[in-house]
Scaffold this motif. Structure first.
Motif, PDB file in Angstrom:
ATOM      1  N   PHE A 131      48.177  52.383  43.668  1.00  0.00           N
ATOM      2  CA  PHE A 131      48.667  51.763  42.442  1.00  0.00           C
ATOM      3  C   PHE A 131      48.481  50.245  42.407  1.00  0.00           C
ATOM      4  N   LEU A 132      48.327  49.616  43.561  1.00  0.00           N
ATOM      5  CA  LEU A 132      48.236  48.159  43.605  1.00  0.00           C
ATOM      6  C   LEU A 132      46.885  47.666  44.096  1.00  0.00           C
ATOM      7  N   SER A 133      45.878  48.550  44.140  1.00  0.00           N
ATOM      8  CA  SER A 133      44.580  48.171  44.702  1.00  0.00           C
ATOM      9  C   SER A 133      43.964  46.973  43.992  1.00  0.00           C
ATOM     10  N   ASP A 134      44.109  46.909  42.660  1.00  0.00           N
ATOM     11  CA  ASP A 134      43.519  45.794  41.930  1.00  0.00           C
ATOM     12  C   ASP A 134      44.189  44.476  42.287  1.00  0.00           C
ATOM     13  N   ARG A 135      45.510  44.473  42.378  1.00  0.00           N
ATOM     14  CA  ARG A 135      46.236  43.243  42.709  1.00  0.00           C
ATOM     15  C   ARG A 135      45.987  42.818  44.145  1.00  0.00           C
ATOM     16  N   ILE A 136      45.962  43.804  45.057  1.00  0.00           N
ATOM     17  CA  ILE A 136      45.744  43.490  46.469  1.00  0.00           C
ATOM     18  C   ILE A 136      44.368  42.866  46.673  1.00  0.00           C
ATOM     19  N   ALA A 137      43.343  43.472  46.078  1.00  0.00           N
ATOM     20  CA  ALA A 137      41.985  42.967  46.244  1.00  0.00           C
ATOM     21  C   ALA A 137      41.819  41.578  45.629  1.00  0.00           C
ATOM     22  N   LEU A 138      42.350  41.383  44.430  1.00  0.00           N
ATOM     23  CA  LEU A 138      42.244  40.073  43.795  1.00  0.00           C
ATOM     24  C   LEU A 138      42.979  39.003  44.597  1.00  0.00           C
ATOM     25  N   TYR A 139      44.164  39.351  45.083  1.00  0.00           N
ATOM     26  CA  TYR A 139      44.931  38.389  45.884  1.00  0.00           C
ATOM     27  C   TYR A 139      44.196  38.047  47.176  1.00  0.00           C
ATOM     28  N   GLY A 140      43.667  39.079  47.847  1.00  0.00           N
ATOM     29  CA  GLY A 140      42.979  38.857  49.108  1.00  0.00           C
ATOM     30  C   GLY A 140      41.735  38.001  48.958  1.00  0.00           C
ATOM     31  N   MET A 141      41.027  38.151  47.851  1.00  0.00           N
ATOM     32  CA  MET A 141      39.807  37.388  47.627  1.00  0.00           C
ATOM     33  C   MET A 141      40.035  36.096  46.858  1.00  0.00           C
ATOM     34  N   GLY A 142      41.272  35.870  46.433  1.00  0.00           N
ATOM     35  CA  GLY A 142      41.546  34.668  45.662  1.00  0.00           C
ATOM     36  C   GLY A 142      40.942  34.724  44.271  1.00  0.00           C
ATOM     37  N   GLY A 143      40.823  35.944  43.731  1.00  0.00           N
ATOM     38  CA  GLY A 143      40.252  36.103  42.402  1.00  0.00           C
ATOM     39  C   GLY A 143      41.226  35.743  41.298  1.00  0.00           C
ATOM     40  N   ARG A 144      40.703  35.236  40.204  1.00  0.00           N
ATOM     41  CA  ARG A 144      41.534  34.843  39.064  1.00  0.00           C
ATOM     42  C   ARG A 144      40.941  35.434  37.790  1.00  0.00           C
ATOM     43  N   GLU A 145      41.784  36.097  37.006  1.00  0.00           N
ATOM     44  CA  GLU A 145      41.313  36.648  35.739  1.00  0.00           C
ATOM     45  C   GLU A 145      40.893  35.522  34.803  1.00  0.00           C
ATOM     46  N   VAL A 146      39.790  35.747  34.105  1.00  0.00           N
ATOM     47  CA  VAL A 146      39.265  34.728  33.206  1.00  0.00           C
ATOM     48  C   VAL A 146      39.118  35.315  31.806  1.00  0.00           C
ATOM     49  N   SER A 147      39.286  34.486  30.820  1.00  0.00           N
ATOM     50  CA  SER A 147      39.186  34.898  29.424  1.00  0.00           C
ATOM     51  C   SER A 147      37.750  34.742  28.938  1.00  0.00           C
ATOM     52  N   ALA A 194      37.356  38.920  36.377  1.00  0.00           N
ATOM     53  CA  ALA A 194      37.887  37.881  37.257  1.00  0.00           C
ATOM     54  C   ALA A 194      36.752  37.180  37.987  1.00  0.00           C
ATOM     55  N   ILE A 195      37.049  35.986  38.444  1.00  0.00           N
ATOM     56  CA  ILE A 195      36.105  35.187  39.239  1.00  0.00           C
ATOM     57  C   ILE A 195      36.832  34.695  40.485  1.00  0.00           C
ATOM     58  N   ALA A 196      36.166  34.818  41.639  1.00  0.00           N
ATOM     59  CA  ALA A 196      36.715  34.320  42.904  1.00  0.00           C
ATOM     60  C   ALA A 196      35.908  33.101  43.340  1.00  0.00           C
ATOM     61  N   ASP A 197      36.599  32.054  43.708  1.00  0.00           N
ATOM     62  CA  ASP A 197      35.933  30.823  44.148  1.00  0.00           C
ATOM     63  C   ASP A 197      35.500  30.976  45.601  1.00  0.00           C
ATOM     64  N   SER A 198      34.308  31.507  45.787  1.00  0.00           N
ATOM     65  CA  SER A 198      33.762  31.742  47.128  1.00  0.00           C
ATOM     66  C   SER A 198      32.254  31.591  47.076  1.00  0.00           C
ATOM     67  N   ASP A 199      31.691  30.975  48.115  1.00  0.00           N
ATOM     68  CA  ASP A 199      30.250  30.794  48.155  1.00  0.00           C
ATOM     69  C   ASP A 199      29.532  32.055  48.615  1.00  0.00           C
ATOM     70  N   VAL A 200      30.293  33.042  49.122  1.00  0.00           N
ATOM     71  CA  VAL A 200      29.695  34.317  49.508  1.00  0.00           C
ATOM     72  C   VAL A 200      29.231  35.031  48.235  1.00  0.00           C
ATOM     73  N   PRO A 201      27.936  35.269  48.071  1.00  0.00           N
ATOM     74  CA  PRO A 201      27.439  35.881  46.826  1.00  0.00           C
ATOM     75  C   PRO A 201      27.757  37.368  46.777  1.00  0.00           C
ATOM     76  N   ASN A 202      28.756  37.733  45.989  1.00  0.00           N
ATOM     77  CA  ASN A 202      29.149  39.131  45.961  1.00  0.00           C
ATOM     78  C   ASN A 202      29.922  39.447  44.695  1.00  0.00           C
ATOM     79  N   ALA A 203      30.243  40.734  44.541  1.00  0.00           N
ATOM     80  CA  ALA A 203      31.027  41.212  43.403  1.00  0.00           C
ATOM     81  C   ALA A 203      31.721  42.490  43.840  1.00  0.00           C
TER      82      ALA A 203
END
Length: 299
Positions: free
Chosen positions: A56-72, A98-107
């Protein structure tokens, strides 16, 4: 489930067989614990609770772990535009972006279903890929959402979680316990620990195989949706090459999320054997995309 992503019966059948083997392994494992007289209810409850939290929390856990931020759409109009177009082509609801501020090129894409999904890209991949290559990557990630791959992998990992917890349970609480019939023999805790380690190892290999199948399936579905497999292949080659230029420390920090990623966060040659990888070898992915290009009559 409504989607226009092309099915892949070959890969789907392999994933079904892998899930069946995991289920069979689970039944055998629980039966062995019961036969040994182990009260596994506590471990199963703990593992079930962790599974539900992950589900139930996979989206929040992954975004938090990667430092991702939802963007409009105003903050990232081009990214939203690509996802809008792909969702219209696939006839599926639009996920959060969302976008994560990381130089590792990934998605990556995560979320238990289409209504609770999020697609996240790093600033590193936005800098390195052109629009068509990025579209190929996003189509791959949206395929994961459409096929509920996060939910599938969460359920598939349950047995490994139980086995790991059972190993610790045996180590800390029952390692010295003898058979209850007074006839001596090996400690029950030791038997439980050995069985749990074996089950964990087998489930680990099966889960990794399932992960590789789903990556190949997402490559195929994404390439067929955009009708441009060569662009996805180009993105794979470019990202894999760029990994070698990323500092090792950054790659190690990103590695725990490899199961989510479009491509593993590791430099070429730095990964473990293919048997233990969450992703197929680059050559295998490129070969499949080349075959799709031939089928479509395109280079």
């Amino acid at each position: 489930m409504r989607t226009r992503f092309a099915p892949d019966r070959g890969l789907t059948s392999r994933m079904v067989v892998t899930m069946f083997l995991l289920g069979l392994l689970y039944v055998v494992f629980v039966g062995a614990l019961v036969a040994l007289g182990v009260r596994a209810l506590t471990v199963l409850l703990i593992a079930g609770g962790l599974l539900l939290a992950q589900y139930f929390l996979s989206d929040r856990i992954a975004l938090y772990g990667m430092g991702g931020r939802e963007v409009s759409p105003r903050e990232a109009p081009e990214l939203h535009g690509l996802i809008d177009r792909l969702c219209a082509m696939a006839d599926m609801p639009k996920p959060r972006v969302a976008i994560a501020d990381s130089d590792v090129p990934n998605a990556f894409a995560t979320g238990r279903d289409q209504k609770h999904a999020v697609v996240c890209v790093t600033t590193g991949i936005l800098r390195r890929l052109d629009a068509r290559e990025l579209e190929g990557v996003l189509a791959h990630e949206l395929s994961h959402v459409a096929h509920r791959d996060v939910a599938v992998m969460t359920i598939a990992s349950f047995l490994g979680l139980v086995a790991g917890l059972m190993t610790r349970f045996a180590l800390y609480s029952g390692l010295g316990a003898r058979r209850s019939d007074g006839q001596g023999g090996l400690p029950i805790g030791l038997i439980v620990m050995v069985v749990s380690v074996v089950v964990y190892a087998v489930s680990f290999l099966l889960t990794r195989a399932l992960s590789r199948y789903r990556e190949l399936s997402a490559d195929r579905a994404g390439a067929l949706l955009t009708q441009r497999p060569s662009e996805l292949a180009s993105a794979l080659v470019k990202i894999s090459g760029e990994m070698a230029r990323i500092p090792t420390r950054d790659l190690r920090e990103a590695a725990p999320f490899n199961a989510f990623y479009f491509a593993p966060a590791a430099a070429p040659g730095a990964t473990l054997a293919n048997l233990f990888s969450t992703h197929p070898p680059l050559e295998r992915r490129l070969r499949q995309l080349s075959e799709i290009s031939a089928q479509l009559g395109r280079g």
